[in-house]
Motif scaffolding. Structure first.
Motif, mmCIF file in Angstrom:
data_model
loop_
_atom_site.group_PDB
_atom_site.id
_atom_site.type_symbol
_atom_site.label_atom_id
_atom_site.label_comp_id
_atom_site.label_asym_id
_atom_site.label_seq_id
_atom_site.Cartn_x
_atom_site.Cartn_y
_atom_site.Cartn_z
ATOM 1 N N ASP A 284 0.836 -1.203 0.000
ATOM 2 C CA ASP A 284 0.000 0.000 0.000
ATOM 3 C C ASP A 284 0.872 1.255 0.000
ATOM 4 O O ASP A 284 0.634 2.201 -0.765
ATOM 5 C CB ASP A 284 -0.905 0.026 1.242
ATOM 6 C CG ASP A 284 -1.985 -1.045 1.236
ATOM 7 O OD1 ASP A 284 -2.264 -1.623 0.160
ATOM 8 O OD2 ASP A 284 -2.550 -1.302 2.322
ATOM 9 N N ALA A 285 1.869 1.273 0.887
ATOM 10 C CA ALA A 285 2.752 2.442 0.998
ATOM 11 C C ALA A 285 3.513 2.658 -0.301
ATOM 12 O O ALA A 285 3.664 3.803 -0.768
ATOM 13 C CB ALA A 285 3.716 2.268 2.166
ATOM 14 N N ALA A 286 4.009 1.585 -0.895
ATOM 15 C CA ALA A 286 4.747 1.703 -2.155
ATOM 16 C C ALA A 286 3.854 2.256 -3.256
ATOM 17 O O ALA A 286 4.299 3.056 -4.096
ATOM 18 C CB ALA A 286 5.313 0.341 -2.557
ATOM 19 N N ALA A 287 2.569 1.855 -3.250
ATOM 20 C CA ALA A 287 1.632 2.344 -4.262
ATOM 21 C C ALA A 287 1.381 3.839 -4.094
ATOM 22 O O ALA A 287 1.248 4.571 -5.083
ATOM 23 C CB ALA A 287 0.319 1.568 -4.176
ATOM 24 N N VAL A 288 1.307 4.310 -2.861
ATOM 25 C CA VAL A 288 1.126 5.743 -2.625
ATOM 26 C C VAL A 288 2.340 6.516 -3.148
ATOM 27 O O VAL A 288 2.203 7.542 -3.824
ATOM 28 C CB VAL A 288 0.891 6.031 -1.133
ATOM 29 C CG1 VAL A 288 0.939 7.529 -0.861
ATOM 30 C CG2 VAL A 288 -0.443 5.453 -0.678
ATOM 31 N N LEU A 289 3.542 6.026 -2.841
ATOM 32 C CA LEU A 289 4.749 6.698 -3.333
ATOM 33 C C LEU A 289 4.761 6.743 -4.859
ATOM 34 O O LEU A 289 5.104 7.767 -5.461
ATOM 35 C CB LEU A 289 5.997 5.995 -2.811
ATOM 36 C CG LEU A 289 6.238 6.053 -1.299
ATOM 37 C CD1 LEU A 289 7.497 5.263 -0.933
ATOM 38 C CD2 LEU A 289 6.363 7.493 -0.808
ATOM 39 N N ALA A 290 4.367 5.642 -5.480
ATOM 40 C CA ALA A 290 4.348 5.598 -6.945
ATOM 41 C C ALA A 290 3.336 6.590 -7.508
ATOM 42 O O ALA A 290 3.617 7.295 -8.489
ATOM 43 C CB ALA A 290 4.028 4.180 -7.414
ATOM 44 N N GLU A 291 2.169 6.665 -6.888
ATOM 45 C CA GLU A 291 1.129 7.580 -7.354
ATOM 46 C C GLU A 291 1.594 9.038 -7.249
ATOM 47 O O GLU A 291 1.259 9.871 -8.112
ATOM 48 C CB GLU A 291 -0.140 7.387 -6.532
ATOM 49 C CG GLU A 291 -1.301 8.302 -6.900
ATOM 50 C CD GLU A 291 -1.903 7.985 -8.262
ATOM 51 O OE1 GLU A 291 -2.587 8.872 -8.812
ATOM 52 O OE2 GLU A 291 -1.670 6.863 -8.786
ATOM 53 N N LEU A 292 2.373 9.344 -6.211
ATOM 54 C CA LEU A 292 2.870 10.700 -6.012
ATOM 55 C C LEU A 292 4.137 10.985 -6.827
ATOM 56 O O LEU A 292 4.655 12.098 -6.784
ATOM 57 C CB LEU A 292 3.160 10.929 -4.526
ATOM 58 C CG LEU A 292 1.934 10.953 -3.603
ATOM 59 C CD1 LEU A 292 2.360 11.054 -2.151
ATOM 60 C CD2 LEU A 292 0.997 12.092 -3.974
#
Length: 314
Positions: A120-128
């Protein structure tokens, strides 16, 4: 039995209340002036595997400075981590995530695992559009920081493990026993309950959230010594001397990450930033460590900036 129940409620209440008290204790230099408008963070959600993961962003990701990702502890939210967010916002962008099913994030029906939350955290970083972030995690968030570094080493820079473990047995067994006996009723009227109901998209599912988080630490988890050694970034381990995390585990984690350099010990002083740092705060408990935001920020900032320790002045 009654004493145990009272202690559980007191601990739960303190966990949510202390961050507010700690914010009041933060040095004036790290707080906005009384008449200055507060800079509200940018907020958003990223859809990941059936859940909308909430994030808050303080600062400008286009500044060229590596952002700091802040991960909260059990039953908390990114908002509760403000005492540890505020001291860093003047020097770097800061991102805080609400873990799946907690805070403003949905997904309380999901089974929690550190692997899932790391993704989940990695996906947020990728989205940003963040290619790599330093990470500071407290308690559950400290373990999550390790999980993120193991599963997504390309996205993880330095890690600050604040009262967290790399294995379930890094906790005192008695602490795990107390967690296992928690009930939603024990939190009735506490700040943890009120904050969940204020923030959550599923305010009526407080009991389900408690049970999901309990289950997270009711089954063994952990990464091998080799997994932990392979993490590429530098690591700082911080615990209290009366923490729920055992001192033996904190020291072992410090050594796995490259601490305990005999060469530096025999030399008598450090000439370069070390790969690992260890801090044990005196007269400090697992919850009390959240009241030491100013002390933690003073130690963590030079670590994140990769500054060499000052030479002796003699």
């Amino acid at each position: 039995m009654l004493a145990s129940a009272f202690a559980t409620i007191a601990v739960a209440a303190a966990l949510a209340a202390i961050p507010r008290a700690a914010a009041a204790q933060t040095p004036a230099a790290s707080q906005p002036a009384a008449d200055a408008p507060r800079n509200e963070p940018k907020r958003g959600h990223v859809d990941v595997a059936g859940a909308a993961i909430h994030y808050q962003l303080h600062g400008d990701l286009g500044s060229g400075k590596r952002p700091l990702l802040v991960l909260h502890g059990s039953f908390m939210s990114g908002d509760a981590m403000m005492p540890l967010i505020a001291p860093f916002t003047a020097s770097r962008p800061v991102i805080a995530i609400d873990a799946r099913g907690q805070g403003r994030s949905s997904g309380v029906e999901s089974e929690l695992s550190y692997e899932r939350m790391a993704d989940d955290a990695a996906a947020v970083l990728a989205e940003l559009g963040v290619k790599k972030a330093d990470v500071l995690g407290y308690s559950m968030g400290g373990t999550l920081a390790i999980a993120l570094a193991v599963r997504h080493p390309d996205k993880t820079g330095k890690q600050v493990i604040l009262s967290g473990t790399s294995r379930l047995d890094g906790w005192y067994p008695e602490v795990l026993t107390v967690i296992g006996k928690l009930t939603p009723e024990a939190f009735a009227g506490s700040p943890i309950e009120s904050e969940y109901k204020r923030l959550s998209p599923s305010p009526k599912k407080f009991g389900a959230m408690i049970e999901k988080v309990k289950a997270l630490d009711a089954r063994p988890f952990g990464w091998s010594d080799e997994d932990v050694r392979r993490i590429p970034g530098k690591t700082m381990v911080i615990v209290g001397d009366a923490d729920g995390v055992t001192l033996d585990h904190a020291i072992a984690l410090f050594k796995l990450r490259g601490g305990g350099d005999v060469g530096a010990a025999t030399q008598g002083f450090l000439t370069a930033p070390p790969r690992a740092r260890l801090a044990i705060l005196p007269a400090t408990s697992h919850i009390g460590i959240m009241g030491e935001a100013a002390t933690i920020a003073a130690m963590v900032t030079p670590f994140l900036d990769d500054k060499a320790p000052p030479p002796p002045s003699f």
